[in-house]
Design a protein around this motif. Structure first.
Motif, short mmCIF file in Angstrom:
data_model
loop_
_atom_site.label_atom_id
_atom_site.label_comp_id
_atom_site.label_asym_id
_atom_site.label_seq_id
_atom_site.Cartn_x
_atom_site.Cartn_y
_atom_site.Cartn_z
N GLY A 103 0.80 -1.21 0.00
CA GLY A 103 0.00 0.00 0.00
C GLY A 103 0.83 1.27 0.00
N ASN A 104 0.13 2.40 0.05
CA ASN A 104 0.77 3.73 0.04
C ASN A 104 0.12 4.57 1.13
OD1 ASN A 104 1.82 6.27 -0.46
ND2 ASN A 104 1.65 6.09 -2.68
N SER A 105 0.76 4.65 2.29
CA SER A 105 0.19 5.34 3.43
C SER A 105 0.09 6.85 3.21
CB SER A 105 1.01 5.05 4.69
OG SER A 105 2.37 5.43 4.49
N LYS A 106 0.92 7.41 2.35
CA LYS A 106 0.88 8.86 2.11
C LYS A 106 -0.43 9.26 1.45
CE LYS A 106 5.91 9.23 1.65
NZ LYS A 106 7.04 9.56 0.74
N GLU A 107 -0.95 8.41 0.58
CA GLU A 107 -2.24 8.71 -0.05
C GLU A 107 -3.36 8.70 1.00
OE1 GLU A 107 -2.77 9.62 -3.18
OE2 GLU A 107 -0.60 9.56 -3.46
N ALA A 108 -3.28 7.77 1.93
CA ALA A 108 -4.28 7.73 3.00
C ALA A 108 -4.17 8.96 3.89
CB ALA A 108 -4.12 6.46 3.83
N ALA A 109 -2.93 9.43 4.15
CA ALA A 109 -2.74 10.62 4.98
C ALA A 109 -3.31 11.86 4.32
CB ALA A 109 -1.25 10.80 5.26
N ASN A 156 -10.07 16.72 7.95
CA ASN A 156 -9.71 17.43 9.20
C ASN A 156 -9.39 16.44 10.32
OD1 ASN A 156 -10.07 20.03 8.09
ND2 ASN A 156 -12.28 19.92 8.46
N LEU A 157 -8.70 15.37 9.98
CA LEU A 157 -8.27 14.39 10.97
C LEU A 157 -6.77 14.51 11.19
CD1 LEU A 157 -10.29 11.25 9.80
CD2 LEU A 157 -10.91 12.87 11.57
N GLU A 158 -6.36 14.51 12.43
CA GLU A 158 -4.94 14.57 12.76
C GLU A 158 -4.38 13.16 12.91
OE1 GLU A 158 -4.53 16.85 16.32
OE2 GLU A 158 -6.02 18.34 15.72
N LEU A 159 -3.10 13.00 12.61
CA LEU A 159 -2.43 11.71 12.82
C LEU A 159 -1.16 11.95 13.63
CD1 LEU A 159 -2.09 8.74 10.47
CD2 LEU A 159 -0.06 9.55 11.62
N ASP A 160 -1.15 11.42 14.84
CA ASP A 160 0.04 11.45 15.68
C ASP A 160 0.69 10.07 15.63
OD1 ASP A 160 -0.71 13.98 16.33
OD2 ASP A 160 -1.56 13.45 18.29
N TYR A 161 1.95 10.00 16.01
CA TYR A 161 2.62 8.70 16.04
C TYR A 161 3.47 8.59 17.29
CZ TYR A 161 6.93 10.99 14.42
OH TYR A 161 8.03 11.80 14.31
N THR A 176 12.90 1.33 13.08
CA THR A 176 11.73 2.21 12.90
C THR A 176 11.95 3.17 11.73
OG1 THR A 176 11.26 2.12 15.27
CG2 THR A 176 10.26 3.91 14.02
N ASN A 177 10.96 3.28 10.88
CA ASN A 177 11.02 4.19 9.73
C ASN A 177 10.53 5.57 10.19
OD1 ASN A 177 10.93 5.50 7.29
ND2 ASN A 177 9.88 3.85 6.21
N ARG A 178 11.41 6.31 10.89
CA ARG A 178 11.03 7.61 11.46
C ARG A 178 10.67 8.61 10.37
NH1 ARG A 178 15.22 5.68 14.60
NH2 ARG A 178 14.80 5.56 16.85
N GLU A 179 11.34 8.52 9.24
CA GLU A 179 11.10 9.48 8.15
C GLU A 179 9.66 9.39 7.65
OE1 GLU A 179 12.74 10.45 3.65
OE2 GLU A 179 13.91 9.16 4.99
N LEU A 180 9.16 8.17 7.44
CA LEU A 180 7.79 8.02 6.95
C LEU A 180 6.79 8.45 8.01
CD1 LEU A 180 5.72 7.05 4.88
CD2 LEU A 180 5.94 4.75 5.84
N LEU A 181 7.00 8.05 9.25
CA LEU A 181 6.07 8.41 10.32
C LEU A 181 5.98 9.92 10.47
CD1 LEU A 181 6.98 5.73 13.02
CD2 LEU A 181 4.96 5.78 11.56
N LEU A 186 3.97 11.48 7.57
CA LEU A 186 2.53 11.27 7.72
C LEU A 186 1.94 12.27 8.71
CD1 LEU A 186 2.33 7.37 7.88
CD2 LEU A 186 1.87 8.83 5.92
N ALA A 187 2.67 12.51 9.81
CA ALA A 187 2.18 13.46 10.81
C ALA A 187 2.13 14.88 10.26
CB ALA A 187 3.06 13.40 12.05
N VAL A 188 3.16 15.28 9.52
CA VAL A 188 3.21 16.63 8.94
C VAL A 188 2.07 16.84 7.95
CG1 VAL A 188 4.57 18.16 7.45
CG2 VAL A 188 5.68 16.92 9.31
N LEU A 189 1.77 15.82 7.16
CA LEU A 189 0.70 15.94 6.17
C LEU A 189 -0.66 16.20 6.81
CD1 LEU A 189 1.57 13.08 3.64
CD2 LEU A 189 1.39 15.51 3.12
#
Length: 933
Positions: free
Chosen positions: A168-174, A181-186, A776-781, A784-787
């Motif tokens: 999959g592609n999590s960036k598209e979901a983000a 208007n949903l926030e994503l924290d990690y 841990t893939n910190r860059e991707l996480l 996603l949070a910034v988006l």
């Protein structure tokens, strides 16, 4: 409170509306009456209300409730963090406020709710949802978490994962979360160090020649330095087994191997190390095609005949196996160019093995030959099996022969232990037996548990379809009691006047009670009744069943794989008739097929017997019997060729053929006809993984842009659902769902000249990246949070901090606007019809009513005051009246005195006064006094 227009485009309708109002006012300029002005204003407001309603206006009202979704990773790479995740969740939820609700979801290869929305400060003790852990699909997990929130309800998703997505592609979901208007924290979790090493590559040349030295390269990745055991095998035979020192990082090891066996060779590399975390990443496959002498597989029992020696003398490489040792994977069959069944009973070949052979012939061009004998064709139980499907003949002789009358009773165990696949296969087997019988044959079907249940009464078959429906309707019952059911079967057949009477008993358990089996069977023998038994599984009473079959002059079958039950029952049905064997010596007739006629140009020997079969419509029949039955038949099935020779190899049936000078030549020609004809390397290919799919890139050597027929089959014989498309001249792309394992590829391309180019090979889809420890893939996480406007949570309490986007709900006011427009329209119509006068009167009445309402309290007080004054006046009047009345009495008395003194004179002057006149006078008197006051 804000206002939102869903369809603001409708506001353009204001332009024509205001233009119409302008024309109206311009028209009434000369005679501008108040009524027309008011009507014009009403119409303007009416237009405004309707147009505004069309824009679907919505009032945004604030929502106090806040929703938090915890989304936790349960894939293999994150599984050791589960306890830490649960502790973190428990700590976080203790900081929840009263207006906040939360839910817990988990994901891996899929997503599931672990704890539904709740406002209580309790969290689950462990994750209970069942998920496939071999992939990390962040996109699906995020989308699933968002779906838990109410529509248009803003909230927060807290992601607990290592961020190593494999599908999959999590960036598209983000990006979709941002629009909602949903926030994503990690949250980052520190995982303990785990030792792991994996085979990342196994390279071997795609094509080799027999005797050529092949170079093998094995690549191993490791996060620790230690020794490991490396094993390499070819077609399940070890060629290398040694200890190697694996260093931290990437390692490469090279070996050599001489390609000694022609055909498809499947190389497998395996790695074993102490303390290794994942075993899933410790093996890989590679496939090569070795050109050389054809390799064939002869499957037969313990019978002695010259078949193997004859084939070897012609230069073929021959492997011999008993049916119980047949391969259980497709790779085991694809290493052979042809497979020969020499008098092999179908009761010893499982349904899965038959399916694999059928796929090898149809999809990859492997040849197949069936040779006759007492355990072959219909007598072997191949009716309606995958083997019958690929052969050029049908096992049923379709009523051409005059068979003896037959009575068959099938007795099947339906106890609880038969639930599932066992009973299903047993019912299917009985249904096949029904199809083999003629309509004048007699059939009975008894299912038993602790007592017998007659499902089909023992009687001549009249409606096969209805009988099969009854058999398939049987359900699982209780215990197991064999004797009453067997006794019932003997009673059913006892008095029937039939030439053949047979019982088939099948059970997987032991009888709860005994019985006098010996007397029962002996009595049955007197009535020509035979008995065969089938012991299914390890719990069956084998000793009893084998003894019953021996006494009943039938056959005993010891079954470990339930899939052979249909073959057993169809074999029993066929063998009971004993008329499938044609045992009258004869000379077969040669049909006009040139390639075969040359073998018989010096004559044809006599044959003793064969098994009666029926040729299929498209089959070629080079040899037939005097009864027009096929002796030799052939046809193309898919990409392969199959042949059927209905006599045997021993000479018992084939007679003079076994001593015939051209016998070896005849057998070699049968096998040669079955061998595939394909090019080993018309294509080159590479394998990639894209968006959860496996993509095979094919490139034709000649670069021609011609259509392809492609088939991909898994190791267990499942044909994959593929999508093939050209990408460039001579280049093609084959896409199918990604699943690690061994696959086989077959490509057929027809040239412009009408010739077929065939290519077959195999390849390995490697294990998922989930089994590669990457940290841990910190860059991707972080991305996603910034988006989504979220952040990394340093403490558990931050999960319930206030939302940046306050949740709001939308309330539509279109209905109210339309209602107002309707009422306004009614008012405008009434105004035009009736004018102002009725509305003026109504207004006056309303005004008066309103005024009365305002003065209501004052009037009540005034009325009370007036009532009080009136009472007081009445009292005063009574007093005055009393005084006047006294004076009148005095005067009256004086007049009476005078009358008494002068009576005659009184009579002449005094007038008589009535009571009414008296009352009237008193009223006038009172009114006069009031006026004075």
């Amino acid at each position: 409170m804000d206002l939102e227009l869903k369809f603001p485009i409708f506001l353009v309708l204001l332009i024509p509306a205001f233009f119409l109002i302008y024309l109206y006012f311009k028209q009434i300029t000369t005679s501008r009456s108040p009524e027309k002005v008011v009507i014009g204003c009403l119409r303007a407001v009416l237009f405004l209300l309707i147009i505004f309603a069309l824009t679907m206006p919505q009032i945004l009202l604030p929502i106090k409730e806040e929703m938090i979704i915890f989304l936790t990773d349960r894939s293999a790479s994150f599984e050791d963090a589960e306890n830490g995740v649960l502790d973190w969740l428990d700590e976080s939820i203790q900081s929840k406020k009263g207006n906040q609700t939360f839910a817990v979801a988990s994901f891996a290869d899929g997503a599931i709710v672990e704890q539904s929305l709740s406002n209580k400060k309790t969290v689950l003790d462990q994750f209970n949802g069942k998920l496939k852990t071999d992939e990390t699909n962040l996109e699906e997990g995020i989308s699933f978490a968002a779906s838990i929130l109410k529509p248009e309800q803003s909230g927060r998703i807290v992601l607990l994962s290592d961020g190593n997505e494999t599908v999959g592609n999590s960036k598209e979901a983000a990006k979709l979360l941002k629009n909602q208007n949903l926030e994503l924290d990690y949250v980052q979790f520190k995982q303990k160090f785990r030792e792991d090493m994996s085979i990342t590559k196994l390279d071997v040349a795609p094509a080799l020649y027999e005797g050529e030295k092949a170079n093998l390269t094995v690549s191993i990745a490791s996060n620790v330095e230690k020794s490991a055991e490396l094993r390499i095998s070819v077609n399940n035979q070890d060629i290398l087994h040694k200890q190697v020192l694996v260093k931290e990082g990437q390692n490469e090891f090279s070996f050599s191997h001489i390609a000694s066996e022609p055909g498809m060779s499947i190389f497998k590399a395996e790695l074993a190390a102490e303390g290794d975390t994942f075993i899933e990443n410790n093996s890989l496959y590679a496939v090569t095609n070795v050109k050389g002498t054809p390799r064939v597989l002869v499957v037969q029992g313990n019978q002695e005949d010259p078949l193997v020696k004859i084939l070897q003398s012609s230069g073929l490489i021959v492997d011999r196996l008993i049916p119980e040792k047949l391969p259980t994977t497709l790779a085991g069959f694809l290493q052979y160019q042809s497979i020969i069944f020499n008098n092999v009973p179908g009761t010893k070949v499982t349904e899965q093995q038959m399916n694999l052979i059928e796929k090898a012939v149809k999809e990859f061009g492997t040849g197949f030959v069936m040779l006759g004998g007492e355990d072959s064709f219909g007598l072997g139980g191949y009716f309606k099996t995958p083997i019958e499907k690929l052969l050029p003949v049908d096992m049923d002789i379709k009523g051409k022969k005059e068979m003896p009358s037959l009575g068959l009773v099938i007795v099947i165990d339906r106890s609880g232990s038969m639930s599932g696949n066992k009973l299903t296969l047993a019912k299917e087997a009985a249904a096949r037996s029904v199809e083999l019988l003629r309509e004048k044959d007699t059939l009975g079907f008894i299912a038993f548990d602790d007592r017998p249940w007659v499902i089909v009464e023992t009687a001549p078959l009249e409606n096969k379809k209805k009988v099969i429906e009854k058999i398939r309707s049987v359900s699982v019952g209780g215990g197991t009691n064999i004797y009453p059911s067997l006794e019932k079967a003997y009673q059913e057949l006892k008095d029937l006047k039939l030439q053949r009477k047979h019982i088939i008993l099948l059970t997987d358990g032991q009888s709860a009670a005994g019985g006098d089996y010996h007397s029962l069977i002996e009595e049955g023998k007197k009535n020509n009744i035979t008995l065969s038994t089938v012991a299914l599984g390890s719990d069956a009473d084998r000793n009893l069943l084998e003894d019953l079959a021996g006494q009943g002059k039938g056959r005993f079958y010891d079954v470990t794989d339930a899939s052979v039950i249909p073959s057993i029952l169809s074999r029993e049905t066929v063998m009971t008739t004993r008329t499938y064997i044609e045992d009258h010596p004869f000379y077969p007739a040669v049909q006009p097929y040139p390639e075969w006629k040359t073998i018989f140009q010096n004559g044809i020997p006599k044959m003793n017997a064969y098994i009666a079969v029926t040729a299929k419509t498209r089959a070629e029949v080079p040899l037939i019997s005097e009864k027009k039955d096929p002796i030799l038949a052939q046809w193309h099935y898919g990409l392969g060729t199959s042949l059927a020779f209905t006599s045997d190899m021993t000479g018992k049936w084939s007679g003079d053929w076994a001593n015939w000078a051209n016998w070896p030549n005849f057998l070699n020609h049968i096998v040669a006809k079955s061998l595939p004809h394909y090019d080993s390397e018309p294509f080159r290919f590479t394998i990639e993984k894209e968006n959860g799919n496996t993509v095979v890139h094919l490139k034709a050597e000649d670069g021609q842009f011609l259509p392809l027929d492609v088939s991909v089959v898994s190791q267990n014989g499942i044909v994959m659902d593929t999508n093939s498309k050209p990408t460039a001249p001579g280049e093609f792309e084959v896409i199918f769902p990604n699943k690690p394992g061994m696959y086989f590829l077959r490509v057929k391309q027809t040239t412009e000249g009408g010739q077929d180019k065939l290519f077959q090979t195999g390849f390995s889809v490697p294990y998922s990246d989930e089994y590669l420890l990457k940290g841990t893939n910190r860059e991707l996480l972080s991305e996603l949070a910034v988006l989504t406007g979220g952040k990394e949570l340093k403490t558990a309490k931050e999960a319930f901090r206030p939302l940046k986007q306050k949740p709001k709900k939308k309330e539509s006011i279109s209905e109210w606007l339309l209602l107002a427009a309707f009422l306004l329209l009614v008012f405008e119509i009434l105004l035009r019809r009736l004018g102002f006068q009725p509305f003026g009167s109504l207004l006056h009445l309303l005004k008066k009513t309103s005024k009365k309402g305002e003065q209501g309290g004052t009037e009540v007080l005034q009325q009370l005051s007036r009532a009080k004054a009136k009472i007081k006046a009445n009292v005063e009047n009574k007093r005055e009246f009393t005084k006047a009345e006294s004076k009148q009495e005095i005067k009256k008395e004086n007049r009476q005195d005078q009358e008494q003194t002068t009576p005659v004179k009184r009579k002449q002057t005094v007038a008589v006064v009535s009571p009414e006149e008296k009352e009237e006078r008193m009223k006038r008197l009172l009114e006069a006094k009031k006026r004075k006051k």
